[in-house]
Design a protein around this motif. Structure first.
Motif, PDB file in Angstrom:
ATOM      1  N   TYR A 139     -32.630 -82.104 -55.608  1.00 49.77           N
ATOM      2  CA  TYR A 139     -31.804 -81.808 -54.439  1.00 49.77           C
ATOM      3  C   TYR A 139     -31.565 -80.312 -54.240  1.00 49.77           C
ATOM      4  O   TYR A 139     -31.780 -79.773 -53.155  1.00 49.77           O
ATOM      5  CB  TYR A 139     -30.457 -82.543 -54.539  1.00 49.77           C
ATOM      6  CG  TYR A 139     -29.502 -82.177 -53.434  1.00 49.77           C
ATOM      7  CD1 TYR A 139     -29.621 -82.741 -52.171  1.00 49.77           C
ATOM      8  CD2 TYR A 139     -28.498 -81.239 -53.649  1.00 49.77           C
ATOM      9  CE1 TYR A 139     -28.757 -82.397 -51.147  1.00 49.77           C
ATOM     10  CE2 TYR A 139     -27.629 -80.888 -52.626  1.00 49.77           C
ATOM     11  CZ  TYR A 139     -27.760 -81.468 -51.381  1.00 49.77           C
ATOM     12  OH  TYR A 139     -26.904 -81.105 -50.371  1.00 49.77           O
ATOM     13  N   PHE A 140     -31.113 -79.636 -55.291  1.00 42.79           N
ATOM     14  CA  PHE A 140     -30.762 -78.220 -55.120  1.00 42.79           C
ATOM     15  C   PHE A 140     -31.999 -77.358 -54.860  1.00 42.79           C
ATOM     16  O   PHE A 140     -31.936 -76.396 -54.100  1.00 42.79           O
ATOM     17  CB  PHE A 140     -29.978 -77.704 -56.328  1.00 42.79           C
ATOM     18  CG  PHE A 140     -28.546 -78.185 -56.344  1.00 42.79           C
ATOM     19  CD1 PHE A 140     -27.680 -77.872 -55.306  1.00 42.79           C
ATOM     20  CD2 PHE A 140     -28.068 -78.948 -57.388  1.00 42.79           C
ATOM     21  CE1 PHE A 140     -26.358 -78.314 -55.299  1.00 42.79           C
ATOM     22  CE2 PHE A 140     -26.750 -79.396 -57.397  1.00 42.79           C
ATOM     23  CZ  PHE A 140     -25.892 -79.082 -56.350  1.00 42.79           C
ATOM     24  N   ILE A 141     -33.110 -77.706 -55.494  1.00 40.22           N
ATOM     25  CA  ILE A 141     -34.334 -76.948 -55.226  1.00 40.22           C
ATOM     26  C   ILE A 141     -34.774 -77.179 -53.776  1.00 40.22           C
ATOM     27  O   ILE A 141     -35.144 -76.247 -53.056  1.00 40.22           O
ATOM     28  CB  ILE A 141     -35.462 -77.331 -56.214  1.00 40.22           C
ATOM     29  CG1 ILE A 141     -35.060 -76.962 -57.646  1.00 40.22           C
ATOM     30  CG2 ILE A 141     -36.777 -76.645 -55.845  1.00 40.22           C
ATOM     31  CD1 ILE A 141     -36.054 -77.389 -58.713  1.00 40.22           C
ATOM     32  N   ALA A 142     -34.690 -78.440 -53.334  1.00 44.81           N
ATOM     33  CA  ALA A 142     -35.054 -78.770 -51.956  1.00 44.81           C
ATOM     34  C   ALA A 142     -34.187 -77.978 -50.976  1.00 44.81           C
ATOM     35  O   ALA A 142     -34.679 -77.410 -49.998  1.00 44.81           O
ATOM     36  CB  ALA A 142     -34.899 -80.272 -51.715  1.00 44.81           C
ATOM     37  N   LEU A 143     -32.889 -77.942 -51.289  1.00 42.35           N
ATOM     38  CA  LEU A 143     -31.942 -77.230 -50.428  1.00 42.35           C
ATOM     39  C   LEU A 143     -32.325 -75.751 -50.323  1.00 42.35           C
ATOM     40  O   LEU A 143     -32.302 -75.152 -49.246  1.00 42.35           O
ATOM     41  CB  LEU A 143     -30.539 -77.371 -51.039  1.00 42.35           C
ATOM     42  CG  LEU A 143     -29.361 -76.934 -50.202  1.00 42.35           C
ATOM     43  CD1 LEU A 143     -29.183 -77.892 -49.026  1.00 42.35           C
ATOM     44  CD2 LEU A 143     -28.084 -76.911 -51.054  1.00 42.35           C
ATOM     45  N   GLU A 144     -32.674 -75.187 -51.473  1.00 41.32           N
ATOM     46  CA  GLU A 144     -33.045 -73.780 -51.537  1.00 41.32           C
ATOM     47  C   GLU A 144     -34.281 -73.508 -50.658  1.00 41.32           C
ATOM     48  O   GLU A 144     -34.307 -72.557 -49.870  1.00 41.32           O
ATOM     49  CB  GLU A 144     -33.371 -73.486 -53.008  1.00 41.32           C
ATOM     50  CG  GLU A 144     -33.486 -72.067 -53.403  1.00 41.32           C
ATOM     51  CD  GLU A 144     -33.765 -71.991 -54.900  1.00 41.32           C
ATOM     52  OE1 GLU A 144     -32.870 -71.570 -55.633  1.00 41.32           O
ATOM     53  OE2 GLU A 144     -34.878 -72.368 -55.332  1.00 41.32           O
TER      54      GLU A 144
END
Lengths: 378, 125
Positions: free
Chosen positions: B22-27
């Motif tokens: 999730y956080f990598i995708a968000l980035e």
């Protein structure tokens, strides 16, 4: 033809031969030309299978030698009870080939091969109905030893290549995991920065988050494929936050989480614990935290975790803006695990429900309660 | 991060993001949006990504390779069949990528977000 020079050429060919089959053919050709041998066979150290080559037909075959007189004669050599070569004169024997043919053997020379090789243990050369002179026997013996060395080198090359492939795969996996972890850590840093209220807040929380990720990585490295127990994961996070054992209780069946499930849930538990210590039930002496979980059976069984804080008199207000922990529970868990989550800021403290498809997070479950309800202390 | 970008070089481009973290995708999504792109996704698995390719306009795909144990090569092949460039953002080495996809741009994790935007821009030229 000068036999010595010819033999030298044969050894050169053997050292450059890449495959065992080629080595056998080279030796067979030489055996035929130098010593009039009609065929040879290499017997494996276990004595079960052998490779038979016939000089005239250049054929390689697998056969079972166990019932032949040749095998009985070779057995002491295979077992290491005798050393050196043995010549069987004038004894007729038959070797049954895998093709169904019977190979009639008049004279056979049995030569132990390279001692360090686990592959071919004994080579037979035979000359039906003929005896061989001393020179011929000596040549055969040398050829057999050359073949043993070549086969053993070939074998070692194979083992080395297999080991190298293994090592390469392990290194590639490790590199992949490392890069992924770095990317994950960086995204956590970035998101912590974006959601932080102040530089101090950022530094403090980031430090603790990286600690939580590190703890989980360590636990997973130790546990491997067996996974980490949910109960241990919750306990580890609470211990890391120095939560006294009397202020929480846990109850639920044994659930072992796999890597992805454990990573996500550990971070969620960490955020909940941090929040509770700051604003919730863990911040007051009379507050209590109950973490319970159960498996909801069904076509797709689900793991339902409830984090229930009570006894706090601090008004638990929903934060004005969504922080990292809230985003983790409300966005990351649904995205990565397909979880349904509810985070409620109630008067007694925080209530959080996490409902995850079991297959998205668990490596293994045992459907029995893990002891009766108990607190942190056992 | 976004504010510093003066130009919006990816303006008007639809970029599919496939990443299961999730956080990598968000980035990745934030960086692409800041550069002006319309982000499709993020998709966390192969099925979601394939559905997006079927239903949406896509000019370029940014793909993580390992999606919870499933390889994303099928997605790359599907994009390729439609003439859409694919960029891998992955922790894997080039040796893991099948020969027929070997010419796709590969960015190593952790992905340099400036390089990502540049790679999308040049892939869509």
């Amino acid at each position: 033809m000068d036999p010595e020079r010819y033999l030298g050429d044969v050894f050169d060919q053997l050292t450059s031969a890449g495959e065992q089959e080629v080595s056998v053919q080279i030796v067979m050709r030489a055996a035929h030309e130098l010593a009039d041998a009609d065929g040879m066979c290499m017997l494996s150290a276990t004595g079960e299978r052998c490779v038979v080559a016939l000089a005239q037909q250049r054929q390689i075959d697998l056969c079972d030698l166990r019932n032949s007189g040749l095998y009985r004669a070779a057995a002491p050599l295979l077992r290491g009870e005798t050393t050196g070569s043995r010549t069987l004169w004038g004894k007729e024997d038959f070797i049954a080939l895998a093709t169904g043919e019977q190979l009639r053997v008049g004279v056979a020379l049995i030569v132990p091969l390279h001692a360090a090789s686990s592959h071919p243990a004994v080579a037979f050369f035979w000359q039906p109905g003929r005896t061989t002179d001393g020179q011929g026997t000596r040549t055969l013996e040398l050829l057999a030893k050359g073949l043993g060395l070549a086969a053993s080198a070939w074998r070692k090359d194979e083992e080395y290549a297999a080991r190298e492939r293994d090592q390469h795969r392990v290194a590639a996996d490790l590199k992949h995991r490392l890069r992924n972890n770095l990317a994950q850590t960086r995204s956590i840093i970035r998101r912590s920065q974006e959601t932080a209220e102040s530089p101090e807040h950022f530094a403090l929380h980031l430090d603790a988050r990286i600690g939580a990720v590190g703890r989980m990585q360590g636990a997973l490295t130790t546990a491997g494929d067996a996974g980490v127990e949910l109960e241990e994961l919750v306990r580890a996070e609470l211990i890391a936050s120095a939560v006294p054992e009397r202020s929480y209780s846990m109850q639920g069946p044994v659930v072992r989480l796999h890597i992805k499930g454990a990573e996500c849930l550990a971070l969620a538990v960490h955020e909940l614990a941090t929040n509770s210590l700051k604003f919730g039930s863990l911040a007051t002496p009379h507050g209590h935290l109950a973490v319970t979980w159960a498996i909801a059976e069904g076509q797709l069984p689900r793991l339902r975790i409830t984090w229930l804080e009570s006894g706090t008199t601090i008004a638990s207000l929903a934060p004005r803006r969504r922080g990292f922990g809230q985003e983790l529970i409300e966005c990351t868990l649904p995205y990565e695990l397909g979880a349904r989550t509810r985070l409620m800021f109630s008067p007694g403290g925080v209530v959080c429900e996490i409902d995850v498809p079991l297959e998205a997070c668990a490596a293994d479950i045992k459907l029995r309660p893990s002891q009766a309800a108990y607190g942190g202390a056992r | 991060m976004g504010q510093a970008v003066q130009e919006r070089p990816l303006q008007g481009l639809c970029v599919l993001v496939v990443e299961d973290d999730y956080f990598i995708a968000l980035e990745l999504c934030n960086a692409l949006r800041a550069a002006g792109a319309d982000v499709i996704g993020p998709a966390r698995d192969v099925q979601t990504a394939l559905a997006a390719i079927r239903d949406e306009r896509i000019d370029c795909g940014v793909l993580d390779i390992n999606l919870r144990g499933h390889m994303a090569f099928e997605i790359a092949a599907e994009l390729r069949a439609r003439g859409i460039p694919a960029i891998f953002a992955t922790g894997y080495d080039a040796s893991m990528i099948p020969d027929e996809l070997a010419d796709a741009v590969r960015l190593e994790k952790p992905v340099d977000l400036v390089a990502l935007c540049r790679a999308v821009e040049s892939a869509c030229l």
